[in-house]
Design a protein around this motif. Sequence first.
Motif, PDB file in Angstrom:
ATOM      1  N   GLY A   8     -11.397 -45.949 -19.512  1.00 36.22           N
ATOM      2  CA  GLY A   8      -9.806 -45.416 -19.667  1.00 36.22           C
ATOM      3  C   GLY A   8      -9.189 -45.295 -18.294  1.00 36.22           C
ATOM      4  N   ARG A   9      -9.853 -45.922 -17.119  1.00 34.85           N
ATOM      5  CA  ARG A   9      -9.155 -45.797 -15.709  1.00 34.85           C
ATOM      6  C   ARG A   9      -9.344 -47.090 -15.389  1.00 34.85           C
ATOM      7  NH1 ARG A   9     -12.983 -42.240 -12.618  1.00 34.85           N
ATOM      8  NH2 ARG A   9     -14.271 -43.206 -13.915  1.00 34.85           N
ATOM      9  N   ILE A  10      -8.028 -47.349 -14.555  1.00 29.82           N
ATOM     10  CA  ILE A  10      -8.094 -48.515 -13.634  1.00 29.82           C
ATOM     11  C   ILE A  10      -7.844 -48.523 -12.455  1.00 29.82           C
ATOM     12  CG2 ILE A  10      -7.403 -50.142 -15.697  1.00 29.82           C
ATOM     13  CD1 ILE A  10      -4.432 -49.622 -14.411  1.00 29.82           C
ATOM     14  N   GLY A  11      -8.349 -49.312 -11.298  1.00 34.36           N
ATOM     15  CA  GLY A  11      -8.016 -49.180  -9.780  1.00 34.36           C
ATOM     16  C   GLY A  11      -7.366 -50.470  -9.430  1.00 34.36           C
ATOM     17  N   CYS A  12      -6.398 -50.273  -9.062  1.00 33.20           N
ATOM     18  CA  CYS A  12      -5.502 -51.493  -8.553  1.00 33.20           C
ATOM     19  C   CYS A  12      -5.101 -51.577  -7.031  1.00 33.20           C
ATOM     20  CB  CYS A  12      -4.225 -51.317  -9.330  1.00 33.20           C
ATOM     21  SG  CYS A  12      -4.383 -51.572 -11.175  1.00 33.20           S
ATOM     22  N   LYS A  13      -5.083 -52.963  -6.523  1.00 32.39           N
ATOM     23  CA  LYS A  13      -4.746 -53.120  -5.308  1.00 32.39           C
ATOM     24  C   LYS A  13      -3.216 -53.634  -5.331  1.00 32.39           C
ATOM     25  CE  LYS A  13      -5.877 -55.432  -0.923  1.00 32.39           C
ATOM     26  NZ  LYS A  13      -4.677 -55.350  -0.570  1.00 32.39           N
TER      27      LYS A  13
END
Length: 108
Positions: free
Chosen positions: A80-85
């Motif tokens: 349920g988490r995302i890491g974005c650049k």
Amino acid sequence: MVGRSAMVAYEDRVEPRDETLHRARLLVADGTARVVTVVNLSPNGFMARCDAPLAVGETVTIALPIVGAFAAEVRWALGGRIGCKLALEVPPALYQFVLAAMRDGAAG
């Protein structure tokens, strides 16, 4: 192992993140809008909680206060988490204002 590689990417980020709990609008490639909670931010990326799954490599657009819409690539997704650049850096002269607005609860 997918979970392990996602965590390695999470732990291996280049710059520190600033804590925030900010609800923001995220547009996915098909034009669908989602509300996410940005948990932390840096000039080049963010981590957010997202109810709907997003795929690693997917391009999204996030609305940030002060500076507007920024394209980003989902680098990892886990639980349920995302890491974005971010595709472009938040301008250094505006970053602290963006962060302050996010911490003050300004809507994105």
